[in-house]
Design an enzyme around this catalytic site. Structure first.
Site, PDB file in Angstrom:
ATOM      1  N   GLU A  77       0.817  -1.209   0.000  1.00  0.00           N
ATOM      2  CA  GLU A  77       0.000   0.000   0.000  1.00  0.00           C
ATOM      3  C   GLU A  77       0.854   1.265   0.000  1.00  0.00           C
ATOM      4  O   GLU A  77       0.513   2.248  -0.642  1.00  0.00           O
ATOM      5  CB  GLU A  77      -0.974  -0.003   1.180  1.00  0.00           C
ATOM      6  N   TYR A 103      -6.894   6.095   3.607  1.00  0.00           N
ATOM      7  CA  TYR A 103      -6.965   4.984   2.656  1.00  0.00           C
ATOM      8  C   TYR A 103      -6.120   3.799   3.119  1.00  0.00           C
ATOM      9  O   TYR A 103      -6.606   2.662   3.218  1.00  0.00           O
ATOM     10  CB  TYR A 103      -6.521   5.421   1.240  1.00  0.00           C
ATOM     11  N   ASP A 111     -10.060   5.049  -2.635  1.00  0.00           N
ATOM     12  CA  ASP A 111      -8.905   5.548  -3.377  1.00  0.00           C
ATOM     13  C   ASP A 111      -9.435   6.221  -4.645  1.00  0.00           C
ATOM     14  O   ASP A 111     -10.636   6.399  -4.805  1.00  0.00           O
ATOM     15  CB  ASP A 111      -7.959   4.390  -3.721  1.00  0.00           C
TER      16      ASP A 111
END
Length: 292
Positions: free
Chosen positions: A29, A112, A130
């Site tokens: 991520e 996020y 996102d």
DNA sequence: TAAACGTGGCG
DNA sequence: TCGCCAAGTTT
């Protein structure tokens, strides 16, 4: 319909393999923050092989992490990931937190990323918003041609409303499916509505696919900007085996005033260290001799 | 809240 | 060629 579509069409991304740990998800991520999937995949594999746990990464010098980050862009992310790894190792028993507030407290982890770790790392019910999900919601829910300026809390509420009831793992999979839909079908340009699993329920399709009418996104240049200069300077440091003399950095950009300003900002950001009057290095770099 | 922050592929 | 865009976060 969305989950069955995902079951059948999900891309085989390395961090989606069943043996990926929450740490592996966290690393992915960080890397995926503004960097395309295709460029992340090979680097991610190297990282997980080299630093399979947060404590393993925490033990590495920042310079090693910055070199391994390579040209993924936005290298501050590498520093923040290293800092997060350190915090996880020292304050969380080397386990990536599974609580939202603990994740949000980590450096470089925002709304996020925190939820992505919950959903994809722990298979928990969490709405991830996102750029893909924002676009899908703008179209499928609101009938707009595209997502306009950020409407953070409204998008989060919309996304949470969409999550299915039932097992948390199912809601987590739905979150992944929503992102995938935006990434491969409901794309920014030329969306492929034929073959879309929610085509029949899409507000945008129902409205006849109207053009996006909101404000245009400000176009951001790169050539000649401080970002480019910082990138050049850092690239010199990454490419060198150790500290470099100021002259090596001087050669990277001709405009002395801009170059100096950017070097100062890199020092301020902790991306570069000054060892003495004339030599510079990546942070935590061992060795003290500048090479020409 | 808007601006800053890297890099490279694609139409 | 060149503008657009890519799994955001921070200040």
């Amino acid at each position: 319909m969305l989950i069955p579509w995902f079951d059948a069409h999900a891309r085989d991304l390395p961090w989606r393999r069943p043996d990926t740990t929450p740490w592996g998800v966290l690393v992915s991520e960080f890397m995926l923050q503004q960097t395309p999937v295709g460029r992340v995949a090979p680097v991610w594999a190297e990282w997980l092989a080299r630093w399979p746990t947060p404590s393993a990464m925490a033990a590495a010098p920042q310079a090693d992490v910055l070199r391994a980050w390579g040209k993924l862009g936005y290298p501050r992310r590498a520093l923040r990931l290293h800092a997060a790894a350190t915090e996880i190792a020292t304050a969380h028993g080397d386990r990536v937190p599974s609580e939202l507030d603990e994740l949000l407290a980590l450096p470089g982890v925002g709304a996020y990323t925190a939820r992505a770790v919950l959903a994809f790392g722990y298979h928990r019910r969490a709405a991830v918003v996102d750029t893909n999900v924002r676009r899908v919601i703008a179209r499928a829910v609101h009938g707009a041609g595209d997502a306009g300026p950020a409407r953070t809390s409204a998008d989060l509420a919309d996304a949470e409303r969409l999550l299915p009831d039932g097992p948390q793992s199912r809601a987590a999979r739905y979150s992944a499916a929503l992102m995938e839909l935006g990434a491969v079908l409901c794309t920014a340009s030329r969306p492929r509505c034929a073959g879309c699993p929610v085509h029949a329920d899409c507000a945008w399709v129902g409205a006849g696919r109207p053009e996006y009418t909101g404000p245009a996104r400000p176009t951001q240049r790169y050539a000649g900007t401080d970002r480019q200069v910082r990138g050049r300077l850092l690239d010199v440091l990454r490419g060198a085996p150790g500290p470099v003399p100021r002259s090596a950095l001087d050669a990277a950009w001709s405009d002395a005033a801009q170059r100096d300003r950017c070097l100062l900002s890199l020092l301020d950001d902790g991306l570069v260290e000054q060892l003495d009057g004339t030599s510079f290095a990546l942070p935590g770099e061992r060795g003290t001799e500048a090479r020409t």
